[in-house]
Design an enzyme around this catalytic site. Structure first.
Site, PDB file in Angstrom:
ATOM      1  N   HIS A 176       3.939 -10.368   2.963  1.00 18.09           N
ATOM      2  CA  HIS A 176       3.031 -11.342   3.592  1.00 18.09           C
ATOM      3  C   HIS A 176       2.191 -12.137   2.598  1.00 18.09           C
ATOM      4  CE1 HIS A 176      -0.998  -9.176   3.627  1.00 18.09           C
ATOM      5  NE2 HIS A 176      -0.219  -8.140   3.402  1.00 18.09           N
ATOM      6  N   THR A 202       0.845  -1.196   0.000  1.00 12.09           N
ATOM      7  CA  THR A 202       0.000   0.000   0.000  1.00 12.09           C
ATOM      8  C   THR A 202       0.882   1.248   0.000  1.00 12.09           C
ATOM      9  OG1 THR A 202      -1.789  -1.153   1.142  1.00 12.09           O
ATOM     10  CG2 THR A 202      -1.741   1.253   1.353  1.00 12.09           C
ATOM     11  N   SER A 211       4.664  -7.081  -1.609  1.00 12.90           N
ATOM     12  CA  SER A 211       4.322  -7.221  -0.198  1.00 12.90           C
ATOM     13  C   SER A 211       4.801  -8.577   0.315  1.00 12.90           C
ATOM     14  CB  SER A 211       2.804  -7.103  -0.051  1.00 12.90           C
ATOM     15  OG  SER A 211       2.447  -7.220   1.293  1.00 12.90           O
ATOM     16  N   CYS A 243     -15.431  -6.155  -1.539  1.00 18.43           N
ATOM     17  CA  CYS A 243     -14.061  -5.656  -1.586  1.00 18.43           C
ATOM     18  C   CYS A 243     -13.541  -5.571  -0.170  1.00 18.43           C
ATOM     19  CB  CYS A 243     -13.936  -4.287  -2.228  1.00 18.43           C
ATOM     20  SG  CYS A 243     -15.376  -3.672  -2.997  1.00 18.43           S
ATOM     21  N   GLN A 289       0.601  -9.860  -6.142  1.00 16.71           N
ATOM     22  CA  GLN A 289       0.125 -11.245  -6.232  1.00 16.71           C
ATOM     23  C   GLN A 289       0.960 -12.077  -7.200  1.00 16.71           C
ATOM     24  OE1 GLN A 289      -2.071 -12.575  -4.232  1.00 16.71           O
ATOM     25  NE2 GLN A 289      -3.057 -10.771  -3.319  1.00 16.71           N
ATOM     26  N   ASN A 342      -5.782  -9.874  -7.418  1.00 13.10           N
ATOM     27  CA  ASN A 342      -5.937 -10.545  -6.133  1.00 13.10           C
ATOM     28  C   ASN A 342      -7.263 -11.302  -6.011  1.00 13.10           C
ATOM     29  OD1 ASN A 342      -6.439  -7.599  -6.246  1.00 13.10           O
ATOM     30  ND2 ASN A 342      -7.435  -7.906  -4.288  1.00 13.10           N
ATOM     31  N   THR A 399      13.764   4.378  10.156  1.00 11.19           N
ATOM     32  CA  THR A 399      14.623   3.234  10.502  1.00 11.19           C
ATOM     33  C   THR A 399      14.013   1.957   9.936  1.00 11.19           C
ATOM     34  OG1 THR A 399      15.299   4.385  12.493  1.00 11.19           O
ATOM     35  CG2 THR A 399      15.692   2.007  12.444  1.00 11.19           C
TER      36      THR A 399
HETATM   37  C1  LIG Z   1      -2.859  -6.646  -5.501  1.00 14.45           C
HETATM   38  C2  LIG Z   1      -2.594  -6.076  -4.146  1.00 14.45           C
HETATM   39  N1  LIG Z   1      -2.031  -4.863  -4.046  1.00 14.45           N
HETATM   40  C3  LIG Z   1      -1.753  -4.318  -2.858  1.00 14.45           C
HETATM   41  C4  LIG Z   1      -2.050  -4.965  -1.688  1.00 14.45           C
HETATM   42  C5  LIG Z   1      -1.717  -4.309  -0.379  1.00 14.45           C
HETATM   43  O1  LIG Z   1      -0.643  -4.952   0.241  1.00 14.45           O
HETATM   44  P1  LIG Z   1      -0.228  -4.599   1.750  1.00 14.45           P
HETATM   45  O2  LIG Z   1      -1.061  -5.500   2.615  1.00 14.45           O
HETATM   46  O3  LIG Z   1       1.227  -4.916   1.843  1.00 14.45           O
HETATM   47  O4  LIG Z   1      -0.509  -3.161   1.954  1.00 14.45           O
HETATM   48  C6  LIG Z   1      -2.657  -6.226  -1.737  1.00 14.45           C
HETATM   49  C7  LIG Z   1      -3.035  -6.940  -0.517  1.00 14.45           C
HETATM   50  O5  LIG Z   1      -4.195  -7.027  -0.173  1.00 14.45           O
HETATM   51  C8  LIG Z   1      -2.945  -6.797  -2.999  1.00 14.45           C
HETATM   52  O6  LIG Z   1      -3.513  -7.995  -3.119  1.00 14.45           O
END
Ligand SMILES: Cc1ncc(COP(=O)(O)O)c(C=O)c1O
Length: 384
Positions: free
Chosen positions: A202, A73, A200, A326, A180, A152, A238
């Site tokens: 996670h 994000t 990302s 969503c 993704q 996603n 940091t």
């Molecule tokens: C395609 C996509 N973009 C951005 C994000 C946002 O990622 P983060 O959780 O690291 O802000 C996600 C996660 O939901 C995602 O699936």
């Protein structure tokens, strides 16, 4: 009690053991500030740089192009805000796509309110953007094209190399939200004219709260977070050393088993779909079945309510996501499905199954055991 089944890996993934191990070592032993010149700082700096090399390897890019952030994000916001700073002097137009993640979409809506022109390109019924339509809307004042690599909600994979080439042919910088796609498809960023890409940790077995922005060498770019000189002045603050180290370890592990995992999860996903289609009438797949991530299935159960299906599956210990909402709790049809021309009532009856490293044959068997009865019951309730 039945073992719980987790099929929501596009929302987030469990930590990979390799990431946990690497993070544990850092949490216990590497406490220094990477900016400090003494031994404690040097150890932290080395850990961050080793992780940067691991992430870069999976991106198919040079380590210097990787800027660590707090999330995808933040990476998406950084690119769009940095682009907006170039307006009005260098241009006033941004091109995006109707199926983008809210962290791009909402920013584009903000920028439109602030006076930029934003073109939101549509997709076909498979969820794919036609690069020729992109070419037709670019002009001398276009500052950026942003199109996600893989969706996603549906797993649909855009023809990113082609889209990037069209933008480059018009001299327009290109950004892709590749959250993704990382660890699922080969990215080879250095081979494509891509200026920026967001990631990302996670989503591929790394920890939450750490992401990365790829910035091609020589790209015009202004930091969103200003302050200290971290990340070569491209992102102040940091560094989240344990998070970054976990991200690196997850990337290395994902790169190692990418092919084998894709094949295995593709087989499981297809087994899931074939089982659903054989046992449940009036079902369909949302989005392309060819240009798609191997582990994602977004399926519509006509006449059922997706949120209710998700809740009923949860009671049976199975975690999936509603393809309709969503945001959790929302009853609106997803903008992704609507953008593909899927009628609202079909979108509202859709759910997303996303498989991951921990998914086993037994999990698919369990879903296929309980889903037909659940769908029948939910359809019956809706018809009343
Ligand atoms: C395609 C996509 N973009 C951005 C994000 C946002 O990622 P983060 O959780 O690291 O802000 C996600 C996660 O939901 C995602 O699936």
């Amino acid at each position: 009690m039945m073992e719980p089944v987790y099929l929501d890996h596009n929302a987030t993934t469990p930590l990979r053991p390799e990431a946990l191990q690497a993070m544990r070592e850092v949490l216990e032993e590497v406490f220094g500030n990477p900016s400090s010149v003494h031994w404690a700082g040097s150890r932290a700096r080395s850990a961050v740089e080793a992780a940067r090399a691991q992430v870069a390897r999976l991106l198919g890019a040079e380590p210097e192009t990787v800027v660590f952030t707090s999330s995808a994000t933040e990476a998406n916001n950084t690119v769009l805000r940095s682009t907006a700073l170039r307006s009005p002097r260098h241009g006033d137009h941004i091109v995006t796509c109707v199926t983008e993640h809210p962290s791009v979409r909402e920013l584009c809506q903000d920028l439109r309110r602030e006076g930029l022109r934003v073109t939101e390109l549509g997709v076909d019924s498979d969820g794919i953007l036609d690069p020729e339509r992109l070419a037709a809307c670019l002009d001398a004042r276009t500052l950026l094209v942003t199109v996600m690599w893989a969706n996603n909600e549906t797993g649909v994979v855009q023809p990113i190399p082609e889209i990037a080439r069209v933008a480059a042919a018009h001299g327009v910088p290109f950004h892709t939200d590749a959250v993704q796609a990382l660890g699922k498809v080969e990215l080879s960023l250095r081979e494509h004219p891509i200026e920026f890409a967001s990631f990302s940790a996670h989503k591929l077995g790394g920890p939450k709260g750490v992401g990365a922005l790829y910035v091609r060498e020589g790209s015009r770019f202004s930091a969103l977070l200003r302050g200290g000189p971290q990340e070569r002045r491209r992102r102040a603050g940091t560094e989240n050393v344990p998070g970054i180290v976990g991200f690196g370890a997850a990337c290395e592990a994902a790169g190692r088993d990418l092919c084998e995992r894709s094949e295995r999860l593709g087989r499981l996903r297809d087994r899931l779909w074939n089982g659903i289609a054989a046992a449940i009438p009036e079902v369909r797949v949302n989005g392309s079945t060819t240009a798609r991530l191997p582990h994602t299935l977004n399926a519509a159960f006509l006449g059922a309510d997706g949120e209710t299906l998700v809740e009923a599956l949860d009671l049976a210990g199975i975690a999936v996501a509603s393809g309709a909402a969503c945001a959790s709790g929302s009853t609106e049809t997803s903008h992704v499905l609507l953008g593909m021309g899927i009628p609202p009532e079909v979108g509202l009856g859709s759910i997303r199954f996303s498989l991951g490293t921990d998914t086993r044959d037994a999990h698919i068997t369990r879903v296929l055991e309980v889903l037909p009865e659940i769908v029948e019951r939910v359809r019956g309730e809706k018809a009343q």
